[in-house]
Design a protein around this motif. Structure first.
Motif, PDB file in Angstrom:
ATOM      1  N   ARG A 105       1.737  -1.462   5.481  1.00 46.13           N
ATOM      2  CA  ARG A 105       2.938  -2.132   6.004  1.00 46.13           C
ATOM      3  C   ARG A 105       4.161  -1.227   6.099  1.00 46.13           C
ATOM      4  O   ARG A 105       4.940  -1.388   7.044  1.00 46.13           O
ATOM      5  CB  ARG A 105       3.262  -3.365   5.168  1.00 46.13           C
ATOM      6  N   GLY A 154       0.061  -1.676  -1.768  1.00 49.59           N
ATOM      7  CA  GLY A 154       1.241  -1.867  -2.606  1.00 49.59           C
ATOM      8  C   GLY A 154       2.104  -0.638  -2.836  1.00 49.59           C
ATOM      9  O   GLY A 154       3.104  -0.729  -3.551  1.00 49.59           O
ATOM     10  N   SER A 208      -9.030  -0.111  -2.274  1.00 47.29           N
ATOM     11  CA  SER A 208      -8.082  -0.914  -1.489  1.00 47.29           C
ATOM     12  C   SER A 208      -8.451  -2.380  -1.584  1.00 47.29           C
ATOM     13  O   SER A 208      -9.627  -2.725  -1.627  1.00 47.29           O
ATOM     14  CB  SER A 208      -8.184  -0.469  -0.008  1.00 47.29           C
ATOM     15  N   GLY A 231      -4.374  -4.538   1.264  1.00 51.47           N
ATOM     16  CA  GLY A 231      -3.000  -5.029   1.185  1.00 51.47           C
ATOM     17  C   GLY A 231      -2.944  -6.508   0.837  1.00 51.47           C
ATOM     18  O   GLY A 231      -2.023  -7.215   1.239  1.00 51.47           O
ATOM     19  N   GLN A 239     -10.900   4.196  12.147  1.00 51.69           N
ATOM     20  CA  GLN A 239     -11.397   3.076  11.323  1.00 51.69           C
ATOM     21  C   GLN A 239     -12.401   2.248  12.111  1.00 51.69           C
ATOM     22  O   GLN A 239     -12.205   1.937  13.285  1.00 51.69           O
ATOM     23  CB  GLN A 239     -10.215   2.212  10.883  1.00 51.69           C
ATOM     24  N   VAL A 285      -0.428   4.249   3.091  1.00 47.14           N
ATOM     25  CA  VAL A 285       0.455   3.083   3.198  1.00 47.14           C
ATOM     26  C   VAL A 285       0.169   2.332   4.495  1.00 47.14           C
ATOM     27  O   VAL A 285      -0.059   2.937   5.535  1.00 47.14           O
ATOM     28  CB  VAL A 285       1.954   3.464   3.144  1.00 47.14           C
ATOM     29  N   TYR A 339      -8.478  -1.793  15.965  1.00 48.01           N
ATOM     30  CA  TYR A 339      -7.702  -2.789  16.717  1.00 48.01           C
ATOM     31  C   TYR A 339      -6.336  -2.243  17.118  1.00 48.01           C
ATOM     32  O   TYR A 339      -5.331  -2.941  17.062  1.00 48.01           O
ATOM     33  CB  TYR A 339      -7.546  -4.066  15.887  1.00 48.01           C
ATOM     34  N   SER A 364      -2.459   4.258   6.449  1.00 43.98           N
ATOM     35  CA  SER A 364      -3.659   3.414   6.542  1.00 43.98           C
ATOM     36  C   SER A 364      -3.763   2.806   7.941  1.00 43.98           C
ATOM     37  O   SER A 364      -2.756   2.683   8.646  1.00 43.98           O
ATOM     38  CB  SER A 364      -3.536   2.244   5.555  1.00 43.98           C
ATOM     39  N   PRO A 365      -4.954   2.357   8.306  1.00 41.77           N
ATOM     40  CA  PRO A 365      -5.082   1.701   9.618  1.00 41.77           C
ATOM     41  C   PRO A 365      -4.460   0.319   9.584  1.00 41.77           C
ATOM     42  O   PRO A 365      -4.741  -0.476   8.677  1.00 41.77           O
ATOM     43  CB  PRO A 365      -6.603   1.585   9.791  1.00 41.77           C
TER      44      PRO A 365
HETATM   45  C1  FNR Z   1      -4.157  -4.083   7.809  1.00 50.20           C
HETATM   46  N1  FNR Z   1      -5.243  -3.438   7.260  1.00 50.20           N
HETATM   47  C2  FNR Z   1      -6.297  -3.062   8.064  1.00 50.20           C
HETATM   48  N2  FNR Z   1      -7.355  -2.404   7.540  1.00 50.20           N
HETATM   49  C3  FNR Z   1      -8.385  -2.006   8.318  1.00 50.20           C
HETATM   50  O1  FNR Z   1      -9.318  -1.418   7.809  1.00 50.20           O
HETATM   51  N3  FNR Z   1      -8.346  -2.253   9.665  1.00 50.20           N
HETATM   52  C4  FNR Z   1      -7.318  -2.887  10.261  1.00 50.20           C
HETATM   53  O2  FNR Z   1      -7.306  -3.072  11.473  1.00 50.20           O
HETATM   54  C5  FNR Z   1      -6.266  -3.354   9.438  1.00 50.20           C
HETATM   55  N4  FNR Z   1      -5.222  -4.043   9.970  1.00 50.20           N
HETATM   56  C6  FNR Z   1      -4.168  -4.412   9.186  1.00 50.20           C
HETATM   57  C7  FNR Z   1      -3.085  -5.052   9.750  1.00 50.20           C
HETATM   58  C8  FNR Z   1      -1.983  -5.353   8.969  1.00 50.20           C
HETATM   59  C9  FNR Z   1      -0.810  -6.022   9.582  1.00 50.20           C
HETATM   60  C10 FNR Z   1      -1.955  -5.010   7.602  1.00 50.20           C
HETATM   61  C11 FNR Z   1      -0.772  -5.299   6.743  1.00 50.20           C
HETATM   62  C12 FNR Z   1      -3.036  -4.380   7.041  1.00 50.20           C
HETATM   63  C13 FNR Z   1      -5.218  -3.027   5.848  1.00 50.20           C
HETATM   64  C14 FNR Z   1      -4.558  -1.667   5.706  1.00 50.20           C
HETATM   65  O3  FNR Z   1      -5.375  -0.651   6.198  1.00 50.20           O
HETATM   66  C15 FNR Z   1      -4.238  -1.325   4.250  1.00 50.20           C
HETATM   67  O4  FNR Z   1      -5.400  -1.451   3.467  1.00 50.20           O
HETATM   68  C16 FNR Z   1      -3.128  -2.175   3.643  1.00 50.20           C
HETATM   69  O5  FNR Z   1      -2.111  -2.434   4.571  1.00 50.20           O
HETATM   70  C17 FNR Z   1      -2.541  -1.439   2.445  1.00 50.20           C
HETATM   71  O6  FNR Z   1      -1.591  -2.214   1.804  1.00 50.20           O
HETATM   72  P1  FNR Z   1      -0.014  -2.082   2.038  1.00 50.20           P
HETATM   73  O7  FNR Z   1       0.330  -0.614   2.063  1.00 50.20           O
HETATM   74  O8  FNR Z   1       0.276  -2.778   3.317  1.00 50.20           O
HETATM   75  O9  FNR Z   1       0.546  -2.791   0.849  1.00 50.20           O
END
Ligand code: FNR
Length: 364
Positions: free
Chosen positions: A312, A290, A254, A257, A132, A310, A112, A80-81
Motif C-alpha cells: 500500500r 505492514g 506475507s 497485507g 507475479q 511494501v 493484474y 510488492s505486487p
Molecule cells: C495486493 N497484494 C497483491 N498480491 C499479489 O500477489 N498480487 C496482487 O495482484 C496483489 N494485489 C494487491 C492489491 C492491493 C490493493 C493490495 C493492498 C495488496 C498484496 C501485496 O502484494 C502485499 O502482500 C501487501 O500489500 C503487503 O502489505 P502492505 O505493505 O500493503 O501492508
C-alpha cells in the motif's frame, strides 16, 4: 520545494489518499479481510517489538546495499505486487517502475497490472523486476504469460500461493475495475472471449483460479521456466520447508497485507521461525505486510529478512504525486531506515542481527 503541509510519513500519505481518491478506489486499496484483525495486527506486531540499540560504534558510513537473487540493490526495500495501480494515478505502474528505477531497488509487477508487462519493462529496461503469477486451471494461459515475462526480461516469477480464492471484505464487495482501465496482461483473453465489460472479464479470471493444486505445482512451474521462483504468502515453517523441497529460490513471508485469511498472525511475527526453518538452504527469505517505518525495516532485517517489500505505501505515493510520490515513499523509508541504523549502532546490514530486538513471547 516541499511545503510544511506536504505529507511526509507513510501514514500522512495514506490520509492524503483517503481524502483524494474516489471511494471505490480507496476502499479497494485500504481494506483487509473480514474484520481487519490481521490488517491491524500487521502494525501492532511491529510496535510490540522493541529495539536494543548499541552505543559508541563507528556508524559514520552506512552501507545499505543488498543482493536479492543475486541482483545488487541500493537498499533492502522493494515494492510488492499490487493490482490496478492506474486507479491511484493515471500513470499507474509506469510511475511506480520509474520511481523504483531512480532509487535503484526492485519491484514486483502484479499479474493484474493496468499497464502491460511489456510496457512496464520498456519504461525501465535495466531495473530489476519480478513478475507475479497466480495459479489458474488454464495452465496454457500461465505458460503464455510466463513466456512473455521471460521475453521482457523479468528476473523471477513470484508465485502467489495464498490465493486459491480471494479474501472477502465489506468494503470491496461492489468493487469493479473502472471501464477506462484494463486488465492489461489479459488482452488475448479479452479478444478471444469478447467480454463486454471489465466485470465480465474479472469474473472469468476469478473463475480460473485453481484451488485443486498441491506443492507439485511448483515442480511444474520450475519445469516450464528457467527463471528463479519466489513463493509468496508463506506463514508457517512447514510450508517454508515444502517450498524449499520443491525448489523455491526465495520465500516472501506475507499475509497479503491482511487481505486473505483474516485472523492469521502478522508476517513479522512468524518471520523468525520461517527463517530458522530454511536456514542453511541458501533460499532467501523476505517479508511484507505492514511495513510503514524505517524502524520496521530494521526490525524485519534483525529477525532474518533479507529485504522487505511494501504494498500500500507505493499506492499512497501514487495517489499523492504519481512517480514523484512513489519516489517520496521509498526515499522516506530509506532515510528513516538509515537514521534507525545509526541510532541503533549499525553501519551495515551485517551489523543488524537478532540481538538488536526484544520480542514478546509468542503463544507457541
Ligand atoms: C495486493 N497484494 C497483491 N498480491 C499479489 O500477489 N498480487 C496482487 O495482484 C496483489 N494485489 C494487491 C492489491 C492491493 C490493493 C493490495 C493492498 C495488496 C498484496 C501485496 O502484494 C502485499 O502482500 C501487501 O500489500 C503487503 O502489505 P502492505 O505493505 O500493503 O501492508
Amino acid at each position: 520545494m516541499a511545503s510544511i503541509t506536504d505529507p511526509v510519513t507513510i501514514d500522512e500519505l495514506e490520509k492524503y489518499a483517503s481524502n483524494h481518491l474516489d471511494k471505490n478506489a480507496f476502499d479497494y486499496y485500504s481494506t483487509g479481510a473480514e474484520n481487519d484483525v490481521t490488517l491491524r495486527e500487521n502494525r501492532l506486531a511491529f510496535n510490540r517489538i522493541k529495539l536494543r540499540p548499541r552505543m559508541l560504534r563507528d556508524v559514520s558510513h552506512q552501507d545499505i546495499s543488498v543482493t536479492v537473487l543475486g541482483h545488487k540493490l541500493n537498499m533492502p526495500i522493494c515494492v510488492s505486487p499490487s493490482a490496478f495501480q492506474a486507479m491511484a494515478h493515471p500513470d499507474g505502474e509506469l510511475a511506480t517502475v520509474k520511481a523504483v528505477s531512480s532509487l535503484g531497488t526492485a519491484m514486483v509487477l502484479s499479474l493484474y497490472s493496468t499497464t502491460s508487462l511489456e510496457d512496464v519493462a520498456l519504461e525501465a529496461p535495466n531495473t530489476i523486476k519480478f513478475f507475479q503469477m497466480q495459479l489458474y486451471t488454464d495452465r496454457q494461459l500461465m505458460v503464455t504469460i510466463i513466456k512473455r515475462a521471460e521475453k521482457a526480461r523479468y528476473k523471477a516469477i513470484l508465485l502467489t500461493v495464498d490465493c486459491p480464492l480471494y479474501g472477502r471484505h465489506q468494503g470491496r464487495r461492489r468493487f469493479e475495475l473502472p471501464g477506462h482501465l484494463k486488465y492489461a496482461n489479459f488482452s488475448s483473453v479479452q479478444q478471444s472471449k469478447q467480454f463486454k465489460s471489465n466485470a465480465e472479464l474479472g469474473a472469468h479470471i476469478i473463475a480460473l483460479l485453481d484451488c485443486s493444486v498441491d506443492w507439485t505445482i511448483l515442480d511444474w512451474l520450475r519445469s516450464i521456466t528457467s527463471l528463479p521462483v519466489v513463493v509468496k504468502g508463506i506463514l508457517t515453517p512447514e510450508d517454508a520447508q515444502l517450498a524449499v523441497q520443491h525448489g523455491a529460490n526465495g520465500i516472501l513471508v506475507s499475509n497479503h497485507g491482511g487481505r486473505q485469511l483474516d485472523g492469521v498472525p502478522a508476517a513479522i511475527e512468524v518471520l523468525p521461525e520461517i527463517v530458522n526453518a530454511v536456514r542453511g538452504t541458501g533460499v532467501e527469505v523476505y517479508m511484507d505486510s505492514g511495513v510503514r517505518l524505517g524502524t520496521d525495516v530494521l526490525k524485519a532485517l534483525a529477525l532474518g529478512a533479507r529485504a522487505v517489500f511494501v504494498g500500500r505505501p507505493a499506492i499512497w505515493g501514487l495517489a499523492y504525486k504519481g512517480e514523484q510520490g512513489v519516489k517520496a515513499v521509498l526515499q522516506t523509508l530509506r532515510d528513516e531506515f538509515k537514521t534507525a541504523m545509526v541510532l541503533a549502532g549499525c553501519a551495515s546490514l551485517k551489523d543488524i542481527t537478532s540481538s538488536l530486538v526484544m520480542r514478546p513471547a509468542t503463544s507457541h
